[in-house]
Motif scaffolding. Structure first.
Motif, short mmCIF file in Angstrom:
data_model
loop_
_atom_site.label_atom_id
_atom_site.label_comp_id
_atom_site.label_asym_id
_atom_site.label_seq_id
_atom_site.Cartn_x
_atom_site.Cartn_y
_atom_site.Cartn_z
N ALA A 88 28.04 32.76 49.90
CA ALA A 88 29.09 33.57 49.29
C ALA A 88 29.85 34.29 50.38
CB ALA A 88 28.50 34.58 48.31
N ALA A 89 31.11 34.62 50.10
CA ALA A 89 31.92 35.33 51.10
C ALA A 89 33.03 36.11 50.43
CB ALA A 89 32.50 34.37 52.13
N ASN A 90 33.45 37.16 51.11
CA ASN A 90 34.64 37.93 50.76
C ASN A 90 35.56 37.92 51.96
OD1 ASN A 90 33.59 38.98 48.16
ND2 ASN A 90 32.14 40.04 49.50
N VAL A 91 36.83 37.61 51.72
CA VAL A 91 37.77 37.44 52.83
C VAL A 91 38.99 38.32 52.58
CG1 VAL A 91 39.12 35.81 54.19
CG2 VAL A 91 37.00 35.05 53.07
N LEU A 92 39.36 39.08 53.60
CA LEU A 92 40.58 39.89 53.57
C LEU A 92 41.62 39.21 54.44
CD1 LEU A 92 42.19 42.46 52.85
CD2 LEU A 92 41.15 43.54 54.87
N LEU A 93 42.77 38.88 53.84
CA LEU A 93 43.86 38.23 54.55
C LEU A 93 45.05 39.18 54.56
CD1 LEU A 93 42.53 35.96 52.29
CD2 LEU A 93 43.54 34.48 54.01
N SER A 94 45.52 39.51 55.75
CA SER A 94 46.60 40.49 55.89
C SER A 94 47.94 39.80 56.14
CB SER A 94 46.29 41.43 57.06
OG SER A 94 45.07 42.11 56.84
N TYR A 95 48.94 40.19 55.38
CA TYR A 95 50.31 39.70 55.52
C TYR A 95 51.23 40.87 55.80
CZ TYR A 95 48.66 35.42 53.15
OH TYR A 95 47.98 34.28 52.81
N ASP A 96 52.46 40.57 56.13
CA ASP A 96 53.47 41.61 56.33
C ASP A 96 53.82 42.21 54.97
OD1 ASP A 96 55.45 43.26 57.25
OD2 ASP A 96 56.94 41.67 57.52
N GLY A 97 53.36 43.41 54.71
CA GLY A 97 53.71 44.09 53.47
C GLY A 97 52.74 43.88 52.32
N MET A 98 51.72 43.04 52.51
CA MET A 98 50.76 42.81 51.43
C MET A 98 49.41 42.39 52.01
SD MET A 98 51.46 38.99 49.86
CE MET A 98 49.77 38.87 49.26
N ASP A 99 48.39 42.51 51.18
CA ASP A 99 47.05 42.03 51.52
C ASP A 99 46.58 41.09 50.41
OD1 ASP A 99 46.64 43.52 53.90
OD2 ASP A 99 46.24 45.30 52.69
N ALA A 100 45.68 40.19 50.77
CA ALA A 100 45.06 39.32 49.79
C ALA A 100 43.55 39.36 49.99
CB ALA A 100 45.57 37.89 49.93
N VAL A 101 42.83 39.22 48.90
CA VAL A 101 41.37 39.20 48.94
C VAL A 101 40.90 37.96 48.20
CG1 VAL A 101 39.24 40.36 48.27
CG2 VAL A 101 41.22 41.72 48.98
N THR A 102 40.01 37.21 48.81
CA THR A 102 39.35 36.12 48.10
C THR A 102 37.86 36.43 48.06
OG1 THR A 102 38.90 34.73 50.05
CG2 THR A 102 41.04 34.48 48.98
N ALA A 103 37.28 36.23 46.88
CA ALA A 103 35.85 36.44 46.68
C ALA A 103 35.30 35.19 46.01
CB ALA A 103 35.60 37.68 45.83
N TYR A 104 34.38 34.52 46.67
CA TYR A 104 33.86 33.27 46.13
C TYR A 104 32.37 33.14 46.42
CZ TYR A 104 35.12 32.03 50.95
OH TYR A 104 35.27 32.02 52.31
N SER A 105 31.69 32.35 45.58
CA SER A 105 30.25 32.24 45.72
C SER A 105 29.74 30.96 45.06
CB SER A 105 29.56 33.45 45.06
OG SER A 105 28.16 33.27 45.02
N LYS A 106 28.73 30.37 45.68
CA LYS A 106 28.00 29.25 45.08
C LYS A 106 26.60 29.66 44.63
CE LYS A 106 28.11 25.24 47.15
NZ LYS A 106 28.67 24.35 46.10
N ILE A 107 26.26 30.94 44.82
CA ILE A 107 24.92 31.39 44.48
C ILE A 107 24.93 32.46 43.38
CG2 ILE A 107 24.00 30.78 46.73
CD1 ILE A 107 24.21 33.69 47.57
N THR A 108 26.12 32.79 42.87
CA THR A 108 26.28 33.67 41.72
C THR A 108 27.40 33.09 40.86
OG1 THR A 108 27.86 35.10 42.87
CG2 THR A 108 25.53 35.74 42.96
N ALA A 109 27.58 33.67 39.67
CA ALA A 109 28.65 33.22 38.77
C ALA A 109 29.47 34.41 38.31
CB ALA A 109 28.06 32.50 37.57
N SER A 110 30.75 34.17 38.02
CA SER A 110 31.64 35.23 37.54
C SER A 110 32.76 34.63 36.71
CB SER A 110 32.24 36.00 38.72
OG SER A 110 33.20 36.94 38.28
N ASN A 111 33.19 35.38 35.71
CA ASN A 111 34.35 35.00 34.90
C ASN A 111 35.55 35.88 35.20
OD1 ASN A 111 33.06 32.92 33.39
ND2 ASN A 111 32.05 34.47 32.13
N SER A 112 35.52 36.59 36.33
CA SER A 112 36.62 37.48 36.67
C SER A 112 37.91 36.70 36.89
CB SER A 112 36.29 38.26 37.95
OG SER A 112 35.18 39.09 37.77
#
Length: 325
Positions: free
Chosen positions: A209-233
């Protein structure tokens, strides 16, 4: 067309591609000749091979779909293109950015189509998302979720390390499902200025599993993904005029726009074919016209650059990385 790989995703691609008028399954390949023969009988292929060189040299073959373990994508795709065959390669395109760069150079050299099969980028849901994006105004944040408990994790917990959790095959959460988040971000917003990742690395050496913060000019993005847990978010894109909510980033079926001022707007995606039909149709159309001008090679290379950065932060090293020169 021929296929490499005899797993469920190859069957799904074949079934979806059969909806395209000009698709014809000429051959299938497996290293095991008996398995190749059985898969040909199961899928109705015209012939089968247990020798890749022999298959690539088949004069009746024009294109190849590759769904082998990620570790072998670069080698097999390059060999196919060197024989003048068009290639659609299951995501992720390969193990790292250096391999991606080599594959793109090979496609250009031999004037063939090379497409990464990122199914969610070709669906009506993603096309609708692109059309709706201006509704949010200036984008300030994107949060993309994809957590799906792997059916192979139970075996892992019982001491059996299957392919999905082997670094020797260039697998793990980032490569298997994280790219379903990274590719839409790349397509919608371009390459981030900075990428930082945290996550959980299994004893086998891949990320679960991992959480990734990606920085752009004027905005941020977050990706959260996992193969060892489940989510319906749901996933979401936040702008100064409102927010778009996406039911599932990898299979977009339902979008909702909630403005800062005004009434919510909802759409159920009118998708008439299986998800993989749309990538197959786009690939076959490019092959039929030998059109390589619109292929998103830059996106594929940049996503591989991002996965390299993520794995560096997590401490995940593949056998393919050690072979880089």
């Amino acid at each position: 067309m021929a296929t490499i790989g005899t797993n469920w995703i190859t069957e799904a691609f074949i079934d979806a591609a059969r909806g395209v008028d000009t698709f014809h399954l000429h051959a299938v390949y497996s290293r095991d000749e008996e398995r190749a023969r059985d898969f040909a009988a199961k899928t109705g292929a015209g012939t089968y091979y247990a020798d890749l060189e022999a298959m690539f040299g088949d004069d009746e073959l024009d294109a190849v779909y590759i769904a082998s373990p990620t570790r072998y994508h670069a080698e097999q795709a390059a060999a196919a293109m060197e024989h003048g065959r068009h290639v659609i390669c299951e995501k992720p395109l390969c193990s790292n950015e250096q391999e991606a760069r080599h594959l793109i150079e090979t496609a250009r050299k031999h004037d063939v189509v090379l497409m990464e099969a990122v199914k969610n980028l070709y669906t009506p849901g993603f096309q609708t998302l692109q059309e709706w994006l201006p509704k949010v105004g200036t984008v300030r944040k994107a949060v993309f979720h994809f957590s799906q408990y792997s059916s192979r994790y139970d075996a892992y917990l019982n001491g059996e390390v299957l392919n999905a959790f082997k670094p020797s095959l260039s697998n793990g959460a980032t490569m298997d499902i994280g790219v379903y988040c990274l590719h839409p971000l790349q397509r919608l917003f371009g390459e981030p200025e900075e990428v930082k990742a945290t996550g959980h690395v299994l004893e086998s050496g891949v990320d679960g599993a991992a959480n990734v913060l990606l920085s752009y000019d004027g905005m941020d993005a977050v990706t959260a993904y996992s193969k060892i847990t489940a989510s319906n978010s749901p996933s979401e894109i936040q702008g100064e005029k409102g927010t778009i909510y996406i039911d599932t980033i990898h299979e977009m079926q339902h979008l909702t726009f909630i403005p800062v001022k005004g009434e919510p707007e909802t759409v159920d995606i009118n998708q008439q074919h299986p998800d993989m039909y749309y990538e197959a149709a786009a690939f076959i159309a490019d092959c039929d016209t030998n059109d390589t001008t619109s292929l998103p090679w830059h996106d594929s290379q940049m996503v591989m650059r991002q996965t390299d950065r993520i794995r560096e932060d997590l401490g995940v090293v593949f056998e393919a990385d050690r072979l880089r020169t």
